[in-house]
Design a protein around this motif. Structure first.
Motif, PDB file in Angstrom:
ATOM      1  N   GLN A 143       0.799  -1.219   0.000  1.00 21.54           N
ATOM      2  CA  GLN A 143       0.000   0.000   0.000  1.00 21.54           C
ATOM      3  C   GLN A 143       0.833   1.271   0.000  1.00 21.54           C
ATOM      4  N   HIS A 144       0.320   2.231  -0.729  1.00 16.53           N
ATOM      5  CA  HIS A 144       1.002   3.507  -0.882  1.00 16.53           C
ATOM      6  C   HIS A 144       0.566   4.453   0.216  1.00 16.53           C
ATOM      7  N   HIS A 145       1.408   5.426   0.507  1.00 14.24           N
ATOM      8  CA  HIS A 145       1.105   6.332   1.609  1.00 14.24           C
ATOM      9  C   HIS A 145       1.181   7.793   1.161  1.00 14.24           C
ATOM     10  N   PRO A 146       0.040   8.494   1.180  1.00 10.66           N
ATOM     11  CA  PRO A 146       0.092   9.941   0.981  1.00 10.66           C
ATOM     12  C   PRO A 146       0.475  10.605   2.304  1.00 10.66           C
ATOM     13  N   ILE A 147       1.695  11.085   2.376  1.00 11.19           N
ATOM     14  CA  ILE A 147       2.219  11.621   3.642  1.00 11.19           C
ATOM     15  C   ILE A 147       1.972  13.120   3.693  1.00 11.19           C
ATOM     16  N   HIS A 167       1.593  12.517   8.914  1.00 11.97           N
ATOM     17  CA  HIS A 167       0.915  11.229   8.876  1.00 11.97           C
ATOM     18  C   HIS A 167       0.535  10.823   7.466  1.00 11.97           C
ATOM     19  N   CYS A 168       0.395   9.495   7.303  1.00 10.00           N
ATOM     20  CA  CYS A 168      -0.252   8.977   6.114  1.00 10.00           C
ATOM     21  C   CYS A 168      -1.721   9.379   6.197  1.00 10.00           C
ATOM     22  N   HIS A 169      -2.289   9.776   5.057  1.00 12.23           N
ATOM     23  CA  HIS A 169      -3.656  10.300   5.078  1.00 12.23           C
ATOM     24  C   HIS A 169      -4.703   9.229   4.815  1.00 12.23           C
ATOM     25  N   MET A 170      -4.291   7.965   4.624  1.00 10.99           N
ATOM     26  CA  MET A 170      -5.286   6.901   4.452  1.00 10.99           C
ATOM     27  C   MET A 170      -5.846   6.550   5.823  1.00 10.99           C
ATOM     28  N   VAL A 171      -7.166   6.587   5.956  1.00 13.95           N
ATOM     29  CA  VAL A 171      -7.738   6.482   7.309  1.00 13.95           C
ATOM     30  C   VAL A 171      -7.398   5.152   7.973  1.00 13.95           C
ATOM     31  N   HIS A 172      -7.334   4.067   7.200  1.00 17.10           N
ATOM     32  CA  HIS A 172      -7.006   2.789   7.822  1.00 17.10           C
ATOM     33  C   HIS A 172      -5.566   2.735   8.303  1.00 17.10           C
ATOM     34  N   HIS A 173      -4.753   3.657   7.835  1.00 16.94           N
ATOM     35  CA  HIS A 173      -3.346   3.672   8.242  1.00 16.94           C
ATOM     36  C   HIS A 173      -3.132   4.588   9.443  1.00 16.94           C
ATOM     37  N   MET A 174      -4.214   5.183   9.935  1.00 14.86           N
ATOM     38  CA  MET A 174      -4.113   6.046  11.111  1.00 14.86           C
ATOM     39  C   MET A 174      -4.695   5.350  12.336  1.00 14.86           C
ATOM     40  N   GLY A 190      -0.868   4.441  14.505  1.00 14.22           N
ATOM     41  CA  GLY A 190      -0.442   3.887  13.225  1.00 14.22           C
ATOM     42  C   GLY A 190       0.624   4.737  12.550  1.00 14.22           C
ATOM     43  N   LEU A 191       0.367   5.076  11.281  1.00  9.06           N
ATOM     44  CA  LEU A 191       1.352   5.826  10.502  1.00  9.06           C
ATOM     45  C   LEU A 191       1.200   7.317  10.729  1.00  9.06           C
ATOM     46  N   MET A 192       1.327   7.702  11.993  1.00  8.63           N
ATOM     47  CA  MET A 192       1.275   9.115  12.349  1.00  8.63           C
ATOM     48  C   MET A 192       2.419   9.372  13.314  1.00  8.63           C
TER      49      MET A 192
HETATM   50 CU   LIG Z   1      -0.793   4.837   4.304  1.00  4.68          CU
END
Ligand SMILES: [Cu+2]
Length: 513
Positions: A319-323, A374-381, A462-464
């Motif tokens: 999965q890609h991450h919009p940071i 943070h990554c802006h994908m909600v499942h990654h937060m 998560g990715l925050m």
């Molecule tokens: Cu992400």
């Protein structure tokens, strides 16, 4: 907003009416903002001096010395860009547009800023006959994603991600690679233009390194930039086998930075009651930055006015991450290929980083505060998302139990006494709402977190992670002294100096469940 449709109204008219209402709403919004900005508390709107519970908030006492708040003798303004306040910008063709070429505060005689990958160690080397010799061991790792949440992953030298390799452009490196995994592996030097037999693509260019075997890689490095190494076995990549391989340029990059951070973003699919990732999964339940999930990952703490570089690697399996970085505009100054020429640096607030891509962000920390990156994908937060059925993980599981018998993984218990796993309401009722004392102390007891709002861990999952931009005196208090710092005091002090304390609500106290 839905508009009741009148039978005779043609679609075009409805569109115009909707637009006019939307514009009116925006106007009202800016009136509220203007009233707040000018210091007039709104009456009866619940947004003035009163807290949510109707009590007057008590702010922590002033701390620090604002007169020490910025280094002396530093040029504040650069052709329309301000180092110590959010910029008003300039022509996009200007070299100083949004701080593009504003140098750091670091004394040039001190050399380049050290590379820091928080929560990851550096790999030492020995000079042998003009060659930098590193020793890497592929190993199982028990990685503590959150306090008490130990996962069985793979990495290098007992670390996931592996330790950082750092060299200078022009070096010759030798990497003595030993396989201590219970399965074959190979090591790939991602991005390097090297003789093909050292590329680490198993079977295509070399034999697999069998368990217990050692393979020696040796090559010259002519490139510069942000690189990494990883296993070239896909399922091992999904288990976390990656590490930084930073190549500093022979001629230092310009403008110089004060901070040089590295963050590796990863996803894992760890099912309820398990500590081992399902490397074939298409969805991902645990997310780590440098091997830890938020809020256990370390905030990046910098001084107001500094030039900061953050190198980000996305080593997620799928999965890609919009940071996204709050409060600042950053420049994308490099990728895993190399440094980007200045004329092509891109100003952004969010940068999409695809799997196996690295991007370098640079910015002037001109806006004091505790900012999210943070990554802006909600499942990654989030951490350990569930499907409303119960626990995804069991804490306090040891890697030894798994390794003792490779044919049989530890049994799964459907019982979990942790109230954070209570259903229904999970994951909306997230773990951060209530933490036991041990977990809480290890998260908020760290120097890097001192003086943040009391309930900040609820916001970082998560990715925050938090990027803290502190005035000089508060940076000193947090990072260089052992003076007690009251929860929320540093943040409140920044609001006092740079914001409007009359409309600021202090945080609720964290509950210890
Ligand atoms: Cu992400």
């Amino acid at each position: 907003m839905s508009i009741p449709q009148e039978p005779s109204r043609p679609p075009r008219r409805e569109f115009l009416r909707t637009t006019a209402l939307a514009a009116g709403g925006a106007l009202t919004g800016s009136s509220i903002a203007a009233a707040q900005h000018s210091g007039h508390a709104m009456d009866g709107g619940g947004r003035g001096m009163k807290g949510h519970n109707g009590m007057s908030p008590e702010l922590p006492k002033p701390i620090g010395d604002p007169s020490l708040g910025r280094p002396t003798g530093v040029q504040d303004e650069y052709d329309g860009f301000r180092r110590f306040a959010p910029s008003r910008g300039n022509s996009p063709d200007s070299d100083y547009y949004l701080g593009k070429l504003v140098p750091g505060l670091r004394d040039p005689s001190a050399g380049r800023a050290p590379f820091v990958a928080p929560d990851i160690t550096s790999l030492p080397y020995e000079m042998k006959g003009g060659v930098k010799e590193f020793h890497l061991r592929a190993t199982p790792v028990e990685a503590e994603f959150l306090p008490g949440y130990k996962m069985n992953v793979y990495g290098y030298n007992g670390s996931m991600p592996g330790p950082t390799i750092e060299v200078t452009q022009g070096d010759r490196v030798r990497i003595v690679a030993k396989n201590e995994l219970p399965e074959p592996t190979s090591m790939h030097w991602h991005g390097f233009e090297l003789p093909v037999q050292w590329d680490g693509a198993s079977e295509l260019t070399q034999n697999l390194i069998e368990p217990g075997e050692t393979f020696v890689y040796e090559f010259d490095i002519h490139e510069e930039g942000t690189f990494f190494y990883h296993s070239h076995i896909p399922m091992q990549e999904a288990f976390g086998m990656v590490g930084w391989f930073i190549v500093h340029p022979k001629k230092d990059w310009d403008p110089p930075v004060d901070r040089d951070f590295g963050l590796i973003f990863q996803n894992f699919a760890i099912e309820p009651g398990q500590t081992v990732s399902d490397s074939w999964a298409m969805d991902w339940s645990w997310h780590t930055i440098n091997g830890r999930s938020g809020p256990f990952n370390s905030p990046l703490v910098v001084k107001h006015g500094e030039r900061v570089r953050i190198r980000i690697l996305n080593f997620s399996p799928m999965q890609h991450h919009p940071i996204h970085l709050h409060g600042h505009t950053f420049w994308v100054t490099g990728h895993e290929g190399a440094r980007i020429p200045k004329s092509a640096w891109i100003p952004r607030n969010t940068e999409l980083i695809a799997v196996a891509q690295a991007s370098d962000f640079e910015f002037i920390a001109n806006n004091p505060g505790d900012w999210m990156m943070h990554c802006h994908m909600v499942h990654h937060m989030m951490n350990h998302m569930t499907e409303q059925v119960g626990p995804r993980v069991r804490p306090h599981q040891s890697v030894d139990a798994y390794l003792a018998n490779l044919d049989r993984s530890p049994g799964v218990s459907s019982q979990n006494s942790d109230p954070g796993f209570a259903v229904p309401g999970y994951p909306q009722k997230m773990k951060g709402m209530s933490m036991d004392m041990m977990m809480s102390d290890r998260i908020v007891g760290r120097r890097e977190t001192l003086g943040m709002r009391a309930d900040w861990p609820m916001a970082i999952m998560g990715l925050m992670l938090a990027v803290r931009v502190l005035p000089e005196d508060l940076y000193h208090l947090v990072m260089e002294t052992d003076e007690p710092v009251e929860p929320g005091s540093v943040f409140t002090e920044i609001v006092r100096r740079f914001g409007d304390p009359s409309v600021y609500h202090p945080a609720m106290k964290m509950s210890h469940g």
